[in-house]
Structure formats: C-alpha cells, structure tokens
Design a protein around this motif. Structure first.
Motif, mmCIF file in Angstrom:
data_model
loop_
_atom_site.group_PDB
_atom_site.id
_atom_site.type_symbol
_atom_site.label_atom_id
_atom_site.label_comp_id
_atom_site.label_asym_id
_atom_site.label_seq_id
_atom_site.Cartn_x
_atom_site.Cartn_y
_atom_site.Cartn_z
ATOM 1 N N ASN A 133 99.667 -59.091 143.972
ATOM 2 C CA ASN A 133 99.609 -59.372 144.876
ATOM 3 C C ASN A 133 100.150 -58.290 145.894
ATOM 4 O OD1 ASN A 133 100.517 -61.412 147.415
ATOM 5 N ND2 ASN A 133 99.732 -63.175 146.004
ATOM 6 N N LYS A 139 102.056 -59.258 148.329
ATOM 7 C CA LYS A 139 103.398 -59.328 148.593
ATOM 8 C C LYS A 139 104.857 -58.791 147.313
ATOM 9 C CE LYS A 139 102.434 -63.785 150.757
ATOM 10 N NZ LYS A 139 102.433 -65.513 150.160
ATOM 11 N N LYS A 140 103.888 -58.806 146.354
ATOM 12 C CA LYS A 140 104.634 -57.821 145.220
ATOM 13 C C LYS A 140 104.658 -56.707 145.062
ATOM 14 C CE LYS A 140 104.930 -62.851 143.079
ATOM 15 N NZ LYS A 140 104.313 -63.378 142.173
ATOM 16 N N THR A 154 95.195 -65.282 149.667
ATOM 17 C CA THR A 154 95.924 -64.017 149.350
ATOM 18 C C THR A 154 94.641 -62.360 149.362
ATOM 19 O OG1 THR A 154 94.533 -65.068 147.335
ATOM 20 C CG2 THR A 154 96.982 -65.516 147.582
ATOM 21 N N ASP A 199 90.703 -62.943 148.681
ATOM 22 C CA ASP A 199 90.116 -64.734 148.909
ATOM 23 C C ASP A 199 90.878 -65.417 149.992
ATOM 24 O OD1 ASP A 199 89.374 -66.589 146.840
ATOM 25 O OD2 ASP A 199 91.105 -66.783 145.952
ATOM 26 N N THR A 258 101.215 -61.171 157.889
ATOM 27 C CA THR A 258 100.832 -62.440 156.517
ATOM 28 C C THR A 258 100.252 -63.191 156.961
ATOM 29 O OG1 THR A 258 103.267 -61.953 156.176
ATOM 30 C CG2 THR A 258 102.416 -63.642 154.973
ATOM 31 N N LYS A 316 95.019 -59.365 146.951
ATOM 32 C CA LYS A 316 95.137 -58.598 145.771
ATOM 33 C C LYS A 316 94.875 -57.108 145.609
ATOM 34 C CE LYS A 316 95.915 -62.341 142.406
ATOM 35 N NZ LYS A 316 95.140 -62.918 141.823
#
Lengths: 277, 274
Positions: free
Chosen positions: B72, B74-75, B65, B13, B60, B67
């Motif tokens: 996401n 990052k997680k 973002t 996104d 990064t 997914k």
C-alpha cells in the motif's frame, strides 16, 4: 595599509570577523538566491533590528541587558520572525509572499516604538544600521568563531539535501526529503548569519553581502560547487577592501563593502557580457 | 507472456479523487504488470497528473487504494525503486547553476542518506546513467545551456541512476522538438526491452507514442480503456469519441469540416484547449 589592523586588538577582531562573514554570508547567500529567498533575508535583517532595539531598551532598566551584546536578542527575534513568516505562509496559501511584508512592517513598527520609548539611541543605533569597524569585542569574537564553525558544519552536512530542495522541490519531496524541517534549519542558519554579519556590515546592508557576491558568481560559475567558490572569493575581496578603506577614510564599512561588491558585479557583468542567464 | 502471471508493479483499486467538490477521478481500477510499457493517454484536464500524484503518494485519494509492488502506497518506503520525471522538469529555472553531473547526482541522494556524501562508486553510477542517455559529452555543462530535449534526457538519467524498477514520465516531451521526441521514445523502448524497467508514459499525444508502448490506458475522469496496444488500435475510433467526444461536440464547426479525419480533429481540439 592593513598593518594597522594587527596593531590594535579591536581592529584585529573586526578583521577576523570580517573574514568569517566574507565566507559565511555568500555561502548561505547561494542557497538564499537559488531558492528565491532574497526578500526573506532582507525581512529577517530588519526583524533583527527590532530585537536590538528591544535589548537596548531593556538595557536602560536592567543592568544585565546593558552588559549583553544586543545582537543576541536580535538573533532571537529574527529566528522567531522566520517561524512567524512560515506560519503565515500557510494561512495565505494562494498569496504566500504576503507573509513577508506583514512580518517585516510589523517588526519595523514595533522596533520604531521601542526606539522612541527609549528616546532614541543615537550613535549605538547608527552603528547597527550601517556597520562599524570597532564593534567586535573579544567575547563577541569568540562567539563568532563558534557560530561560524556551527553554521558551516550544518551547511556541509545538509549540503546535498539543500541543493536538491533548491533545484527541484517536488522531486526532493518525492525522494523523501523532510522539506519543512530542512527549511526550518536553513532559516535558523540565515538568522544566525545575519546576526553575525550585521555588526560589521550593518542591518540595512547585510542582505547585500548575501546576495551581491552570489549575483557576481552566477556570471562565472559552471555548476553549483563553483558558485560557492566564486561567491566566497568576491565576498572576501569585498570585506577586506571595504574594511581597510572604511578605516582609512573614516567611513561606515557597510557602505564601502557594498560599493566594492557593486564594482565587482559591474565588472563581472561587463566581462561576461556574451553569456545570458 | 501471460499477463496474469507477471507480478504487479501497480495495482489501483476503486480509486476516486475530488478537489473540493469537483470529481477528478472516478472509480479507477488498473493493474500494471512488471515489465510493461504503458502509455497513459487522455485530453488535458482528464486527471492524468492527479492519478500520478496518487500513485506517488503526493495526494491521498478520497476512496480506494493504490499498491506499488504489492505494498500500500501509504506504507511504501522503497522510493528509490521508483523514478519520476515530471512535467515541470523542463520548466525549471533554466538559469540554475548546476552541471549535468550535479543534477544526475541528485537521483542518488535518497539512497546515500543524510550526512553522507557520494563515494567513488556512486560517482561512477552517475557517469554510467549519463552515458545511458547519451549525454556524456555534456557532463560538465550547466543544465540551463542545453536544449529542451537534452535537458529531458538529463532528467531521465537522474531518474535512472538509482536503478528504479518503475519509471513514471509525466508529459516528458512537452516543449521538445519532433526529432528529439522520436529519439527519446526509442531510448525509452530500449530501457524497457533491455533492462525490463516498467514504464508509464503520461501524454496527451496519442499518435507519437503508440508505436513504442506495449499497453495503452485511456483516461478521462474514468478509465475508458486499458489493454495491449493491438486491441487499442482496433478500438481506437471508439475510444477517441468516448474520450474526446464531449469537447468535439462543443466545437461542432470543426467537427463538420473534418468529419473523416478523426485524428486531425483531435489535434484541433487540443490546440483550442491550450
């Protein structure tokens, strides 16, 4: 020939220590070679010398250090050296290899200062540079046993991670391996093995015992596990042959062990000529 | 199947990325439903590899973002669900003393975890993955002794052994001969058809891959096109100009001579670039 090694305690300790380093150095060496860290091993061994010089210097003023095997101070120095090199590598992002000569020459410079401050160390230092058949005391021997056990255990536990990281760093990081911690642990192991091995092989040649058996093993091995098998085989043969001939011919074992390794390497290359690597 | 109804493997996104002050990716929006076989194409230096690195969480993004399976990046922690075969895989140190079996085993290391070793079941999985890419006859050979195409198969097996739901391949056919490339694409298509693995194939070679993929995305800093293969074929000419136009103009000499052979023209451009 070999019987004499069992008649005297000090020779027996040397022989057993030799057998342990004939195992440890090539095993750590396999990872050093495939990760292209041979220069690093060389640098760390020279930094060990600085630590030894420092310990000998302190020994002149403080009785505590006079009674302590200088090798332990050497190990402390080489672990710190490994840390410094890592720090510097991050400062010179584009010329990472610069970190090694900076620390290497810095350490030797300081080492030379220590040596001259103490007006030269004569024969002690000679033994540390080129190795000795009689360097191992009973206490040292017990420390060597404990360290050998610890280093082997850590290597076994992290075998697959170190293997993955050596083969393909990018993929290893993607699959979630903690690259920096693993590298750090590995460098500590290298520093310890250098400390253990140098008492017999000597500082100038300790990295040879880590790389030469591996260079020979590479000619024969099919797969990574076989590398260890052959490297340890060549390592042990060289240490045993080297120690016995050093004792009987009154030579420094560092020289005889390395020359045996060179002979094994030439033999390996000659016998596997058809394979190109 | 209705595109919208399938759950998303990848959802990008408004992603932008810049190295220092140089924009590499601008405002990328891309949704990849599970089960797709997406060909991500673009000229050299178009940001394909950067986009993949953002997908894998290695870089990064400055904005936007990413997914993966709704989480996401990052997680995201189910990295075993994602297989990655990098461009560098076939420029690895070819003298490295590891057998095919050992290399493929590495694909399971993340799953097995620290301080544990491969058990019999794991080893069986490794053998199955090797068989899947048709390399069972070479299982105990050193990886360095194999041809480029064979090595690439081994790296696919390594990516497959942990049963990923998404497989990303970054220029996997560089340095592989033409016949092996065809076999290789056929094998990928089979994985997509039979096992339903979502595939992303990054390449600058538009011609060869287009008959195997289901969808195509064209990237050159921005996403110029993203849709199924048929609409790509219809708009191909237009896409080509949009993506390669800049370079083609720079090489007007070439352009004049090959005016009617668009595809050929791009081959020239590519060769000049490299």
């Amino acid at each position: 020939m070999i019987e004499v090694f069992f008649q005297y305690d000090f020779l027996r300790y040397s022989l057993y220590t030799g057998l342990m380093i004939g195992f440890l150095a090539p095993v750590v060496g396999v990872f050093i070679v495939v990760r292209r860290l041979s220069m690093m091993a060389d640098a760390l061994s020279h930094i060990t010398l600085t630590g030894i010089a420092f310990s000998l210097l302190l020994g002149r003023y403080y009785p505590f250090f006079a009674g302590l095997n200088p090798v332990y101070m050497g190990m402390v120095f080489s672990i710190s050296g490994a840390l410094l090199i890592e720090k510097l590598r991050h400062m010179y992002q584009y010329y990472k290899e610069l970190a090694i000569p900076i620390i290497l020459s810095g350490a030797i410079g300081v080492g030379v200062l220590f040596i001259s401050l103490a007006d030269g160390f004569n024969n002690d230092l000679f033994n540390y540079l080129f190795g000795s058949v009689v360097a191992i005391s009973e206490t040292d021997f017990h420390v060597v046993i404990v360290l050998t056990f610890l280093v082997s255990l850590v290597l076994l536990l992290f075998y697959k991670e170190l293997f993955f990281l050596s083969f393909d760093e990018e993929q290893a990081v993607i699959s979630g391996l903690p690259k920096r911690s693993l590298h750090f642990i590995f460098m500590i192991l290298v520093a310890l093995v250098i400390g253990i091995s140098m008492q017999i092989v000597g500082i100038l040649l300790v990295s040879a015992l880590m790389t030469l058996p591996v260079a020979s093993a590479m000619r024969w091995a099919r797969g990574f596990k076989q590398m260890f098998l052959y490297a340890v085989l060549f390592g042990e043969v060289s240490v045993i042959t080297g120690l016995i001939s050093a004792f009987h011919l009154d030579l420094a074992p560092g020289g005889t062990i390395v020359m045996t390794n060179i002979a094994l390497l030439i033999g390996s290359i000659a016998l596997t000529r058809k394979r190109s690597l | 199947m209705n595109e919208q109804s399938r759950p998303l493997a990848i959802d990008i996104d408004q992603l932008s990325f810049a190295y220092q002050n140089q924009n590499v990716l601008e405002d990328i929006n891309m949704k990849v439903p599970q089960g797709s076989f997406l060909g991500l194409v673009g000229p050299n230096g178009s940001g394909k590899s950067t986009l993949i690195k953002c997908l894998l969480g290695l870089l990064t993004p400055n904005q936007g973002t990413v997914k993966l399976f709704g989480v996401n990046v990052k997680k995201f922690d189910r990295w075993n669900d994602i297989g990655f075969v990098s461009q560098k895989a076939n420029s690895f140190n070819s003298g490295f003393p590891a057998t095919v079996f050992e290399v493929v085993s590495m694909g399971l290391y993340g799953k097995v975890g620290l301080f544990r070793f491969l058990n019999r079941k794991h080893k069986q999985k490794v053998r199955e993955a090797i068989a899947q890419v048709g390399m069972e006859d070479f299982i105990n050979e050193n990886i360095g002794q194999l041809s480029g195409g064979q090595q690439q198969r081994v790296f696919i097996a390594r990516a497959l052994v942990s049963d990923p739901s998404l497989l990303i391949l970054d220029e996997p056919t560089v340095g592989v001969d033409a016949k092996s490339v065809t076999n290789f694409y056929t094998m990928l298509k089979k994985l997509n058809d039979e096992k339903g693995i979502t595939l992303i194939l990054v390449t600058h070679d538009i011609g060869a891959m287009s008959e195997y993929v289901t969808d195509v995305a064209c990237l050159n800093k921005c996403l110029h096109f993203h849709g199924n293969k048929h609409s790509f074929e219809e708009n191909k000419e237009e896409m080509m100009t949009a993506m390669y136009g800049h370079e083609v103009n720079l090489l007007e000499h070439n352009h004049d001579h090959d005016h009617h052979h668009h595809h050929h023209d791009h081959d020239d451009v590519r060769r000049d670039e490299t």
